[in-house]
Motif scaffolding. Sequence first.
Motif, short mmCIF file in Angstrom:
data_model
loop_
_atom_site.label_atom_id
_atom_site.label_comp_id
_atom_site.label_asym_id
_atom_site.label_seq_id
_atom_site.Cartn_x
_atom_site.Cartn_y
_atom_site.Cartn_z
N GLU A 139 18.94 -48.38 10.11
CA GLU A 139 18.56 -49.17 11.29
C GLU A 139 17.44 -50.12 10.88
O GLU A 139 16.92 -50.02 9.76
N GLU A 163 28.69 -41.78 9.31
CA GLU A 163 29.29 -41.09 10.47
C GLU A 163 30.80 -41.06 10.26
O GLU A 163 31.33 -41.78 9.41
N TYR A 219 10.90 -43.25 20.03
CA TYR A 219 10.77 -43.84 21.36
C TYR A 219 9.78 -43.10 22.25
O TYR A 219 9.71 -41.88 22.26
P1 HAM Z 1 20.90 -47.33 17.78
O1 HAM Z 1 21.21 -46.91 19.16
O2 HAM Z 1 20.93 -46.30 16.74
O3 HAM Z 1 19.46 -47.99 17.84
O4 HAM Z 1 21.85 -48.52 17.36
C1 HAM Z 1 21.94 -49.70 18.13
C2 HAM Z 1 23.37 -50.15 18.23
O5 HAM Z 1 23.94 -50.27 16.92
C3 HAM Z 1 24.30 -49.18 18.94
O6 HAM Z 1 24.22 -49.31 20.33
C4 HAM Z 1 25.65 -49.62 18.41
O7 HAM Z 1 26.12 -50.75 19.11
C5 HAM Z 1 25.33 -50.02 16.99
N1 HAM Z 1 25.69 -48.92 16.07
C6 HAM Z 1 24.98 -47.82 15.76
N2 HAM Z 1 25.65 -47.05 14.89
C7 HAM Z 1 26.80 -47.67 14.64
C8 HAM Z 1 27.94 -47.38 13.81
N3 HAM Z 1 28.00 -46.31 13.03
N4 HAM Z 1 28.98 -48.26 13.80
C9 HAM Z 1 28.96 -49.37 14.57
N5 HAM Z 1 27.91 -49.71 15.36
C10 HAM Z 1 26.85 -48.87 15.40
C11 HAM Z 1 18.83 -48.52 16.76
O8 HAM Z 1 19.34 -48.72 15.71
C12 HAM Z 1 17.40 -48.97 17.07
N6 HAM Z 1 16.80 -49.44 15.80
C13 HAM Z 1 17.39 -50.04 18.12
C14 HAM Z 1 16.01 -50.52 18.42
C15 HAM Z 1 15.43 -51.64 17.97
N7 HAM Z 1 15.13 -49.87 19.14
C16 HAM Z 1 13.99 -50.56 19.17
N8 HAM Z 1 14.16 -51.63 18.44
#
Ligand code: HAM
Length: 431
Positions: free
Chosen positions: A81, A114, A263
């Motif tokens: 991330e 995943e 968070y």
């Molecule tokens: P997260 O919920 O882990 O948050 O990921 C954000 C978005 O990334 C998800 O809602 C989804 O759309 C996409 N995503 C996550 N994993 C996958 C995957 N394996 N394949 C496809 N899409 C995926 C974060 O990553 C936090 N860093 C968000 C954030 C930024 N919070 C504060 N600042």
Amino acid sequence: MVYKAVRGMEDILPKDVHLWQWLERVAKRELEYYGYEEIRTPIVEDTALFARSIGEGTDIVSKEMYSFKDKKERSLTLRPEGTAPIVRSYVEHSLDKISPEINLYYIGPMFRSERPQKGRKRQFHQIGVERFGNGTYHTDALVIQQLYHMLKAGFGLDGFEIKLNSLGCKKDKANFEEKLKKNIAKDPSKLCSDCRERAKRNVLRVLDCKKESCKQFLLKAPSVLDSLCSDCKEHFNGLKAALKAMNIDFTETKNLVRGLDYYTGTVFEITHPALGAQDAIGAGGRYDDLVKDFGGLKIDAIGYALGIERLVIALKDTKKIPKPKTIYVAGIGSIGSEPIVKAGIIAETLRMALGRQGGMHIRVITGTKISSLKAQLKSADKAGAEIVIILGDDEISSGELTLKDMVKKEQIKVSSDPSDELIKAIKKRIE
Ligand code: HAM
């Protein structure tokens, strides 16, 4: 030996890439309207950076990271991330002291091991935002306002839902976790076996289990919103009022907890029905302790990330993404002959007048093989050309080009000199 891409990591082929380019272009334009600046950090970071911020007990850190040892036996990880690397960079470059209030964005690949399925990949891409330096609910509202309008007006996406919750400050969160653990301990058999494990490692995750038995149990479980201190309650109520005043619809969702430990306070998720089980197209929230935890000053921060693969699915379902209009200039003759040389010059005139100066989303291509008109028309058709400009010996001697409209299936003669007439004739057809 036949090689294949690694499972869950996909090629984006030319037939799809225009959609990605369009999304990235719109996102950059939108984010810059709101004063966000781009930041690019490395794809690889120290493993400890993620373990410490996302949390040892989370699925990401315990099961999904691509970690490896480098030649000096250091443990490195492909970033799962973007938040932790950006906070690392913010602190490392002393932005907390030099430029504490800064709004950053990033676009790039992330990696999580995943189980691949629709909308869930092992290499996926995010458009993310991290906003530092102001912890009021008004900032939360501004972040959600930008996200809402980028989705709606920028990408033209309909049918998404914003789910909103607050986890409270560190103290509230710890109190709530205790309360929830006690509640579960009364009768753990009501939870599925995964959740009984989660209750030990990362109890909040129990709240977003999709299994019916757990959902039923949780209907009666304590709500995080009842554990908020007065400041956190005021913050959450202020945010809801601000969003209402901005005409931004949201659904208060008491079981929304997020899968990352950093968070505190506001958390949100954007879902879309086109996605099925993996319905979050994006998510975010406040992380007011992370800058300090990484050795910086006490600076509040909030951000979100959208998953590009999931946005593509949602947009394919609801919207036609504009493709560039294609103009094919076909010179008929041998290498070095006047029609071939002039075709190249005319193609460049069109790029300049219609694209660079005219701002149109176009591509002007010329045949790379010297071949017959018939063969070039076939290539033009394959390239999806709306218009073909034909230039052979007849056109050179008459001073008039042939413009073939591939959509209307009609053909006209246009003077090649001055080229204004040609530009007008093309614009009329593709604007
Ligand atoms: P997260 O919920 O882990 O948050 O990921 C954000 C978005 O990334 C998800 O809602 C989804 O759309 C996409 N995503 C996550 N994993 C996958 C995957 N394996 N394949 C496809 N899409 C995926 C974060 O990553 C936090 N860093 C968000 C954030 C930024 N919070 C504060 N600042």
